[in-house]
Write a protein that holds these residues in place. Structure first.
Motif, mmCIF file in Angstrom:
data_model
loop_
_atom_site.group_PDB
_atom_site.id
_atom_site.type_symbol
_atom_site.label_atom_id
_atom_site.label_comp_id
_atom_site.label_asym_id
_atom_site.label_seq_id
_atom_site.Cartn_x
_atom_site.Cartn_y
_atom_site.Cartn_z
ATOM 1 N N VAL A 47 -15.637 1.232 6.988
ATOM 2 C CA VAL A 47 -14.784 0.100 7.368
ATOM 3 C C VAL A 47 -13.475 0.231 6.591
ATOM 4 O O VAL A 47 -13.466 0.176 5.359
ATOM 5 C CB VAL A 47 -15.460 -1.240 7.041
ATOM 6 C CG1 VAL A 47 -14.568 -2.396 7.496
ATOM 7 C CG2 VAL A 47 -16.828 -1.333 7.708
ATOM 8 N N VAL A 48 -12.381 0.434 7.308
ATOM 9 C CA VAL A 48 -11.078 0.665 6.684
ATOM 10 C C VAL A 48 -10.299 -0.646 6.645
ATOM 11 O O VAL A 48 -10.202 -1.355 7.654
ATOM 12 C CB VAL A 48 -10.290 1.742 7.451
ATOM 13 C CG1 VAL A 48 -8.977 2.049 6.728
ATOM 14 C CG2 VAL A 48 -11.125 3.023 7.594
ATOM 15 N N LEU A 49 -9.736 -0.954 5.460
ATOM 16 C CA LEU A 49 -8.956 -2.177 5.267
ATOM 17 C C LEU A 49 -7.560 -1.817 4.786
ATOM 18 O O LEU A 49 -7.384 -0.879 4.003
ATOM 19 C CB LEU A 49 -9.614 -3.080 4.220
ATOM 20 C CG LEU A 49 -11.064 -3.509 4.442
ATOM 21 C CD1 LEU A 49 -11.576 -4.257 3.213
ATOM 22 C CD2 LEU A 49 -11.175 -4.391 5.675
ATOM 23 N N GLY A 50 -6.563 -2.558 5.214
ATOM 24 C CA GLY A 50 -5.198 -2.345 4.746
ATOM 25 C C GLY A 50 -4.262 -3.376 5.351
ATOM 26 O O GLY A 50 -4.442 -3.782 6.505
ATOM 27 N N GLY A 55 -1.943 -0.993 6.619
ATOM 28 C CA GLY A 55 -2.847 -1.320 7.705
ATOM 29 C C GLY A 55 -2.657 -0.394 8.895
ATOM 30 O O GLY A 55 -3.624 0.046 9.524
ATOM 31 N N HIS A 56 -1.388 -0.094 9.213
ATOM 32 C CA HIS A 56 -1.117 0.841 10.321
ATOM 33 C C HIS A 56 -1.697 2.214 9.997
ATOM 34 O O HIS A 56 -2.306 2.860 10.860
ATOM 35 C CB HIS A 56 0.386 0.950 10.559
ATOM 36 C CG HIS A 56 1.011 -0.326 11.056
ATOM 37 N ND1 HIS A 56 0.589 -0.971 12.190
ATOM 38 C CD2 HIS A 56 2.025 -1.081 10.555
ATOM 39 C CE1 HIS A 56 1.308 -2.069 12.392
ATOM 40 N NE2 HIS A 56 2.188 -2.153 11.402
ATOM 41 N N ILE A 57 -1.509 2.660 8.762
ATOM 42 C CA ILE A 57 -2.069 3.949 8.354
ATOM 43 C C ILE A 57 -3.592 3.887 8.381
ATOM 44 O O ILE A 57 -4.265 4.832 8.805
ATOM 45 C CB ILE A 57 -1.570 4.331 6.945
ATOM 46 C CG1 ILE A 57 -0.050 4.520 6.947
ATOM 47 C CG2 ILE A 57 -2.267 5.587 6.453
ATOM 48 C CD1 ILE A 57 0.450 5.603 7.882
ATOM 49 N N GLY A 58 -4.133 2.746 7.940
ATOM 50 C CA GLY A 58 -5.580 2.579 7.950
ATOM 51 C C GLY A 58 -6.170 2.662 9.342
ATOM 52 O O GLY A 58 -7.241 3.244 9.544
ATOM 53 N N GLY A 59 -5.472 2.100 10.319
ATOM 54 C CA GLY A 59 -5.936 2.190 11.699
ATOM 55 C C GLY A 59 -6.004 3.628 12.173
ATOM 56 O O GLY A 59 -6.957 4.026 12.860
ATOM 57 N N ALA A 96 -10.535 0.967 1.243
ATOM 58 C CA ALA A 96 -9.430 0.013 1.121
ATOM 59 C C ALA A 96 -8.151 0.741 0.729
ATOM 60 O O ALA A 96 -8.145 1.550 -0.203
ATOM 61 C CB ALA A 96 -9.773 -1.045 0.080
ATOM 62 N N ILE A 97 -7.049 0.423 1.430
ATOM 63 C CA ILE A 97 -5.773 1.107 1.221
ATOM 64 C C ILE A 97 -4.719 0.106 0.768
ATOM 65 O O ILE A 97 -4.497 -0.918 1.417
ATOM 66 C CB ILE A 97 -5.304 1.798 2.524
ATOM 67 C CG1 ILE A 97 -6.381 2.760 3.045
ATOM 68 C CG2 ILE A 97 -3.995 2.527 2.303
ATOM 69 C CD1 ILE A 97 -6.091 3.296 4.425
ATOM 70 N N SER A 98 -4.078 0.417 -0.351
ATOM 71 C CA SER A 98 -2.983 -0.419 -0.860
ATOM 72 C C SER A 98 -2.164 0.425 -1.819
ATOM 73 O O SER A 98 -2.708 0.937 -2.803
ATOM 74 C CB SER A 98 -3.520 -1.654 -1.581
ATOM 75 O OG SER A 98 -2.489 -2.315 -2.298
ATOM 76 N N ASN A 99 -0.885 0.585 -1.547
ATOM 77 C CA ASN A 99 -0.051 1.407 -2.423
ATOM 78 C C ASN A 99 -0.004 0.824 -3.836
ATOM 79 O O ASN A 99 -0.149 1.533 -4.831
ATOM 80 C CB ASN A 99 1.360 1.532 -1.854
ATOM 81 C CG ASN A 99 2.209 2.505 -2.652
ATOM 82 O OD1 ASN A 99 1.760 3.581 -3.021
ATOM 83 N ND2 ASN A 99 3.453 2.128 -2.936
#
Length: 323
Positions: A47-50, A55-59, A96-99
């Motif tokens: 499950v990818v979150l961002g 979020g666009h990259i996560g998709g 989970a993705i967050s710079n």
């Protein structure tokens, strides 16, 4: 602004992002391996979150994982806290993705993720961030600077994150033994799906639609059969229904060139004997390759005893989108 200046600005962006990608080489380390292992051991989905650009990259990362053998989907963190968190089960893994690693919408979800005992993989640009420290493993995707001259628009950072996501997905693909045919199964509507999934049985002519005559049939009867079935050829059979040859438009032209009496000649005298035949179950793409290599426009399909079961023309492949 002149063309040279515009080119220089574009080149500067490419050089900055290239440097960011080059720095990722050192990040393919034990943390990357740990992330891979968590996904390999997952019995559910990734499950990818961002949020925002992450979020666009996560998709995109979720879509790449899903299409290469690792079931995955994207959940918007804002929606997750209003019901969509129910999509996450204890069998899953969260990526989970967050710079910054401090995105509030993601941090809000951490207690719930921990309570579910769901493994957490973090992709951030800050190993000391709250998100990185909370994760089971953290993959560093930090960059020295953004390509944006203001240092504000996510550019180098999103490029680096996307590349790391691709690295994870392809590592999974290789380890799982994911094949081109597996890929085609998740892309049945594309050209790859048609090449790797479509078989001649799906598109060939069968039964009464197959052009066929006996070896003793006169050429006039043969031409009538060819015209009625519209494939520009006909199979020639012996008395046991076995294919012994093929008669094509080309054979007819050669007969006319040699002034053959078409009214008093049987097809066996003018057919092409020992013609190329194939078995049922052949991929349509392989049939196309045979036609191309032999410079022919039709194939007869036979069983183990050389009995006729189908006929395939180049137009059939065209209509199916194989060509």
């Amino acid at each position: 602004m002149d063309a040279a200046k515009l080119k220089a600005l574009g080149l500067a962006v490419i050089e900055t992002e290239t440097a960011a990608l080059d720095a990722l080489r050192a990040r393919i380390d034990e943390h990357f391996v740990a992330a891979c292992r968590l996904m390999l051991e997952c019995h559910g989905r990734v499950v990818v979150l961002g949020m925002g650009k992450s979020g666009h990259i996560g998709g995109k990362i979720a879509a790449t994982l899903a299409s290469t053998g690792t079931p995955a989907f994207f959940v918007h963190p804002g929606e997750a806290s209003h019901g969509d968190l129910g999509m996450i089960t204890p069998r899953d893994v969260v990526l989970a993705i967050s710079n910054s690693g401090e995105t509030q919408e993601l941090l809000t979800l951490l207690p719930i993720i921990k309570r579910l005992e769901v493994p957490l993989i973090a992709l951030t640009g800050n190993p000391a961030s709250t998100l990185a420290r909370a994760a089971n493993t953290h993959v560093d995707v930090g960059v020295d600077r953004e390509a944006c001259p203001l240092g504000l628009a996510p550019t180098s950072s999103t490029t680096a994150t996307l590349a790391m996501g691709d690295a994870l997905a392809i590592a999974m693909l290789e380890v799982r033994g994911f094949t081109a045919e597996d890929f085609a199964l998740s892309h049945p509507g594309g050209s790859l799906g048609r090449r790797l999934l479509l078989r001649i049985d799906d598109i060939m002519h069968t039964g009464e639609t197959i052009p066929q005559v006996r070896s003793h049939a006169p050429i006039t009867e043969t031409l009538h059969e060819m015209t009625r079935k519209g494939l520009g050829m006909t199979a020639v059979l012996d008395d046991q229904d076995r294919v012994i040859g093929i008669f094509t438009d080309g054979d007819l032209r050669r007969a006319v060139d040699h002034n053959v009496d078409l009214h008093n000649t049987d097809v066996a005298s003018l057919m092409t004997p020992d013609c190329i035949t194939v078995r049922p179950g052949l991929l349509a793409a392989e049939a196309l390759a045979i036609m191309d290599s032999r410079k022919i426009n039709a194939l007869l399909v036979v069983d183990e005893e050389q009995r006729l079961v189908g006929a395939l023309g180049m137009h059939d492949l065209l209509r199916a989108g194989v060509v």
